[in-house]
Design a protein around this motif. Structure first.
Motif, PDB file in Angstrom:
ATOM      1  N   CYS A  98      10.416  14.641   5.419  1.00 25.86           N
ATOM      2  CA  CYS A  98      11.381  15.513   5.845  1.00 25.86           C
ATOM      3  C   CYS A  98      10.628  16.459   6.656  1.00 25.86           C
ATOM      4  O   CYS A  98       9.776  16.970   6.040  1.00 25.86           O
ATOM      5  CB  CYS A  98      12.384  16.217   4.786  1.00 25.86           C
ATOM      6  N   PHE A  99      11.071  17.056   7.835  1.00 23.43           N
ATOM      7  CA  PHE A  99      10.562  17.818   8.609  1.00 23.43           C
ATOM      8  C   PHE A  99      11.257  19.070   8.840  1.00 23.43           C
ATOM      9  O   PHE A  99      12.408  19.037   9.323  1.00 23.43           O
ATOM     10  CB  PHE A  99       9.913  17.320  10.075  1.00 23.43           C
ATOM     11  N   TYR A 100      10.557  20.497   8.659  1.00 18.54           N
ATOM     12  CA  TYR A 100      11.419  21.717   8.599  1.00 18.54           C
ATOM     13  C   TYR A 100      10.474  22.694   9.169  1.00 18.54           C
ATOM     14  O   TYR A 100       9.676  23.062   8.434  1.00 18.54           O
ATOM     15  CB  TYR A 100      12.062  21.834   7.198  1.00 18.54           C
ATOM     16  N   LYS A 101      10.744  23.361  10.415  1.00 19.13           N
ATOM     17  CA  LYS A 101       9.536  24.336  10.935  1.00 19.13           C
ATOM     18  C   LYS A 101       8.248  24.049  10.711  1.00 19.13           C
ATOM     19  O   LYS A 101       7.318  24.735  10.166  1.00 19.13           O
ATOM     20  CB  LYS A 101      10.035  25.629  10.118  1.00 19.13           C
ATOM     21  N   HIS A 102       7.855  22.666  10.927  1.00 22.63           N
ATOM     22  CA  HIS A 102       6.736  22.390  11.370  1.00 22.63           C
ATOM     23  C   HIS A 102       5.869  22.097  10.057  1.00 22.63           C
ATOM     24  O   HIS A 102       4.705  22.316   9.794  1.00 22.63           O
ATOM     25  CB  HIS A 102       5.516  23.209  12.223  1.00 22.63           C
ATOM     26  N   THR A 103       6.682  21.899   9.066  1.00 22.42           N
ATOM     27  CA  THR A 103       6.285  21.607   7.626  1.00 22.42           C
ATOM     28  C   THR A 103       6.804  20.361   7.197  1.00 22.42           C
ATOM     29  O   THR A 103       8.079  20.298   7.532  1.00 22.42           O
ATOM     30  CB  THR A 103       6.431  22.609   6.568  1.00 22.42           C
ATOM     31  N   PHE A 104       6.448  19.538   6.248  1.00 22.82           N
ATOM     32  CA  PHE A 104       7.070  18.407   5.656  1.00 22.82           C
ATOM     33  C   PHE A 104       6.868  18.645   4.345  1.00 22.82           C
ATOM     34  O   PHE A 104       6.362  19.024   3.660  1.00 22.82           O
ATOM     35  CB  PHE A 104       6.328  17.147   6.252  1.00 22.82           C
ATOM     36  N   ASN A 105       8.079  17.746   3.660  1.00 25.30           N
ATOM     37  CA  ASN A 105       8.316  17.532   2.363  1.00 25.30           C
ATOM     38  C   ASN A 105       8.930  16.190   2.026  1.00 25.30           C
ATOM     39  O   ASN A 105       9.205  15.631   2.923  1.00 25.30           O
ATOM     40  CB  ASN A 105       9.332  18.776   1.842  1.00 25.30           C
ATOM     41  N   ARG A 106       9.375  15.947   0.851  1.00 23.73           N
ATOM     42  CA  ARG A 106       9.948  14.768   0.468  1.00 23.73           C
ATOM     43  C   ARG A 106      11.260  15.104  -0.191  1.00 23.73           C
ATOM     44  O   ARG A 106      11.671  14.542  -1.475  1.00 23.73           O
ATOM     45  CB  ARG A 106       8.882  13.902  -0.461  1.00 23.73           C
TER      46      ARG A 106
ATOM     47  N   ASP B 170       0.747  -1.262   0.047  1.00 18.39           N
ATOM     48  CA  ASP B 170      -0.106  -0.016   0.053  1.00 18.39           C
ATOM     49  C   ASP B 170       0.831   1.242   0.125  1.00 18.39           C
ATOM     50  O   ASP B 170       0.308   2.461  -0.230  1.00 18.39           O
ATOM     51  CB  ASP B 170      -1.094  -0.028   1.012  1.00 18.39           C
ATOM     52  N   LYS B 171       2.160   1.048   0.307  1.00 19.34           N
ATOM     53  CA  LYS B 171       3.149   2.168   0.477  1.00 19.34           C
ATOM     54  C   LYS B 171       3.904   2.352  -0.872  1.00 19.34           C
ATOM     55  O   LYS B 171       5.000   2.167  -1.024  1.00 19.34           O
ATOM     56  CB  LYS B 171       4.099   2.092   1.480  1.00 19.34           C
ATOM     57  N   LYS B 172       3.019   2.877  -1.832  1.00 20.35           N
ATOM     58  CA  LYS B 172       3.665   2.836  -3.438  1.00 20.35           C
ATOM     59  C   LYS B 172       4.842   3.518  -3.529  1.00 20.35           C
ATOM     60  O   LYS B 172       5.750   3.268  -4.043  1.00 20.35           O
ATOM     61  CB  LYS B 172       2.554   3.286  -4.267  1.00 20.35           C
ATOM     62  N   ASP B 173       4.883   4.750  -2.858  1.00 12.28           N
ATOM     63  CA  ASP B 173       5.919   5.813  -2.932  1.00 12.28           C
ATOM     64  C   ASP B 173       6.843   5.730  -1.870  1.00 12.28           C
ATOM     65  O   ASP B 173       7.735   6.598  -1.536  1.00 12.28           O
ATOM     66  CB  ASP B 173       5.185   7.180  -3.124  1.00 12.28           C
ATOM     67  N   GLY B 174       6.726   4.780  -0.886  1.00  6.73           N
ATOM     68  CA  GLY B 174       7.418   4.909   0.494  1.00  6.73           C
ATOM     69  C   GLY B 174       6.911   5.806   1.507  1.00  6.73           C
ATOM     70  O   GLY B 174       5.863   6.284   1.229  1.00  6.73           O
ATOM     71  N   THR B 175       7.368   5.798   2.771  1.00  4.83           N
ATOM     72  CA  THR B 175       6.924   6.817   3.531  1.00  4.83           C
ATOM     73  C   THR B 175       8.149   7.798   4.198  1.00  4.83           C
ATOM     74  O   THR B 175       7.840   8.308   5.226  1.00  4.83           O
ATOM     75  CB  THR B 175       6.598   6.067   4.872  1.00  4.83           C
ATOM     76  N   LEU B 176       8.977   8.140   3.236  1.00  6.80           N
ATOM     77  CA  LEU B 176      10.206   9.020   3.722  1.00  6.80           C
ATOM     78  C   LEU B 176       9.382  10.464   3.704  1.00  6.80           C
ATOM     79  O   LEU B 176       8.555  10.934   2.852  1.00  6.80           O
ATOM     80  CB  LEU B 176      11.145   9.010   2.724  1.00  6.80           C
TER      81      LEU B 176
ATOM     82  N   CYS C 250      11.145   8.021   8.272  1.00 11.21           N
ATOM     83  CA  CYS C 250      10.576   6.909   7.715  1.00 11.21           C
ATOM     84  C   CYS C 250       9.663   5.888   8.585  1.00 11.21           C
ATOM     85  O   CYS C 250      10.133   5.602   9.778  1.00 11.21           O
ATOM     86  CB  CYS C 250      11.429   5.925   6.731  1.00 11.21           C
ATOM     87  N   HIS C 251       8.343   5.677   8.178  1.00 12.45           N
ATOM     88  CA  HIS C 251       7.848   4.845   8.952  1.00 12.45           C
ATOM     89  C   HIS C 251       8.419   3.305   9.319  1.00 12.45           C
ATOM     90  O   HIS C 251       9.364   2.840   8.465  1.00 12.45           O
ATOM     91  CB  HIS C 251       6.493   4.420   8.343  1.00 12.45           C
ATOM     92  N   VAL C 252       8.281   2.823  10.607  1.00 11.38           N
ATOM     93  CA  VAL C 252       8.781   1.729  10.969  1.00 11.38           C
ATOM     94  C   VAL C 252       8.197   0.404  10.416  1.00 11.38           C
ATOM     95  O   VAL C 252       6.958   0.294  10.458  1.00 11.38           O
ATOM     96  CB  VAL C 252       9.210   1.678  12.408  1.00 11.38           C
ATOM     97  N   ASN C 253       8.827  -0.663   9.912  1.00 11.57           N
ATOM     98  CA  ASN C 253       7.993  -1.742   9.638  1.00 11.57           C
ATOM     99  C   ASN C 253       8.155  -2.658  10.821  1.00 11.57           C
ATOM    100  O   ASN C 253       9.237  -3.308  11.434  1.00 11.57           O
ATOM    101  CB  ASN C 253       8.643  -2.557   8.443  1.00 11.57           C
ATOM    102  N   PHE C 254       7.157  -3.173  11.600  1.00  9.32           N
ATOM    103  CA  PHE C 254       7.036  -3.571  12.898  1.00  9.32           C
ATOM    104  C   PHE C 254       7.259  -5.183  12.814  1.00  9.32           C
ATOM    105  O   PHE C 254       7.717  -5.870  13.688  1.00  9.32           O
ATOM    106  CB  PHE C 254       5.726  -3.024  13.856  1.00  9.32           C
TER     107      PHE C 254
END
Length: 367
Positions: free
Chosen positions: A260-268, A252-258, A281-285
């Motif tokens: 990046c966080f900077y000043k309370h905004t996120f990007n890839r 279901d994670k076609k593009d991955g889960t990476l 990145c999300h952890v595979n448990f």
């Protein structure tokens, strides 16, 4: 002549320039590096990395649950007290927190634990951290370390990590036709770019199948961490709180889960502002559970943060808020904070994994 963009970056992000020199040098020597190596350098290079720079304030970029509301630590304390009781109320119960940040969770746990004199008396709190933080309680010991090894043995108690494993360096793997390839980082025209080659790691423990066009992140360090924690633990628990999913959800994670966080905004865009933005990145448990079983751990609980906190009584805290006697601003702030811990669109969807290790000597004796 240097362009304006280079001068802009040098002025606003001086560490970025230093990290680029290090990365360019390693890439020039090797031709390319894994994304895991890139991530390791920009996050953890001594004094320059995102997590290792002593002047970096992580909370300018994102807030974890202990910073949202003190109830997070208070309710975890109730769970820890239950763990202490379940292993026979030992005279010495060690809480080992890896990646404690500024110590917010530690403060909440010790404050709440002080209301239970017998439990509090037994506590020893060990912080494993990349940077030094001020110690305010004689029950706390601190170990500054430069990797994620666990320099402890014969622990009876609980290992805690909150949003730690999702910041470990990851390998990026992508499906390309009938094969899978790994994403590497190289330099072209003075900029970091992706390139592809055969995987440098064994994929079988982490993934069985990856459709063409899909990308996932593989986090071997998280599995090693669980193994090391289990080896250090004589008896007790490992409590892991992190963004994540199960192996069956990978497709279901076609593009991955990476992210990046900077000043309370996120990007890839991980190649932007090295050293100044978090990469996670999300952890595979599923591999954590498998490795735990190999290391003598059993799964006591695997759920979402929302359900975990509900089981510990967070609804009582919400209902106890009195709109009549409280200042309206305080009431709204308290209510908002508590609800954010449960919000399934964010923190409430974080996974909570509790693994237990029994006293092996006692177990063998009983058998």
């Amino acid at each position: 002549m240097r362009d304006c963009r280079s001068e802009y970056y040098d002025y606003f992000y001086p560490r970025t320039g230093e990290l680029k020199k290090i990365l360019y040098g390693e890439i020039e020597a090797k031709g390319k590096i894994t994304f895991a190596r890139f991530m390791d350098i920009v996050l953890y290079y001594p004094t320059l990395g995102y997590y290792t720079n002593p002047e970096q304030s992580l909370y300018n970029d994102y807030l974890t649950s202990p910073k949202i509301h003190r109830a997070f630590g208070e309710l975890i304390t109730e769970k820890l007290r239950s763990m202490w009781e379940n292993i026979g109320k030992p005279d010495d119960f060690f809480i080992v927190e890896t990646g404690a940040g500024d110590g917010s969770l530690c403060r909440q746990i010790l404050y709440k634990a002080s209301s239970y004199p017998d439990f509090y008396e037994s506590l020893h709190y060990i912080i494993l951290n990349l940077n030094n933080i001020e110690i305010w309680d004689e029950k706390i010991s601190q170990c500054i370390y430069r990797d994620f090894s666990i320099p402890l043995k014969h622990v009876k108690g609980c290992f805690i990590s909150n949003e730690l494993l999702d910041a470990f360096p990851v390998h990026m793997i992508t499906g390309r036709g009938n094969t899978v390839e790994e994403v590497f980082v190289t330099v072209k025209d003075g900029e970091f770019v992706e390139t592809y080659d055969s995987p440098t790691i064994e994929l079988e423990p982490y993934i069985k199948y990856l459709p063409s066009g899909n990308t996932i992140e593989i986090n071997p360090g998280s599995v090693t961490w669980i193994k090391n924690a289990a080896e250090a633990l004589d008896e007790g628990y490992i409590l892991t709180v992190d963004y994540g999913y199960n192996e069956e959800d990978i497709s279901d994670k076609k593009d991955g889960t990476l992210m990046c966080f900077y000043k309370h905004t996120f990007n890839r865009k991980p190649f932007v502002r090295p050293g100044y933005q978090d990469i996670t990145c999300h952890v595979n448990f599923t591999p954590l559970i498998r490795e735990g079983e190999k290391s003598g751990l059993t799964v006591e609980e695997y759920t979402t943060q929302k359900d975990f906190l509900l089981s510990l009584g967070i609804e009582k805290k919400i209902k106890s808020l009195d709109k009549i006697t409280m200042n309206l601003l305080d009431y709204n702030s308290e209510l908002n904070g508590l609800n954010r811990l449960l919000d399934e669109r964010g923190l409430g969807n974080i996974k909570v994994l509790i693994q237990k290790k029994n006293n092996q000597r006692q177990f063998c004796k009983n058998v």
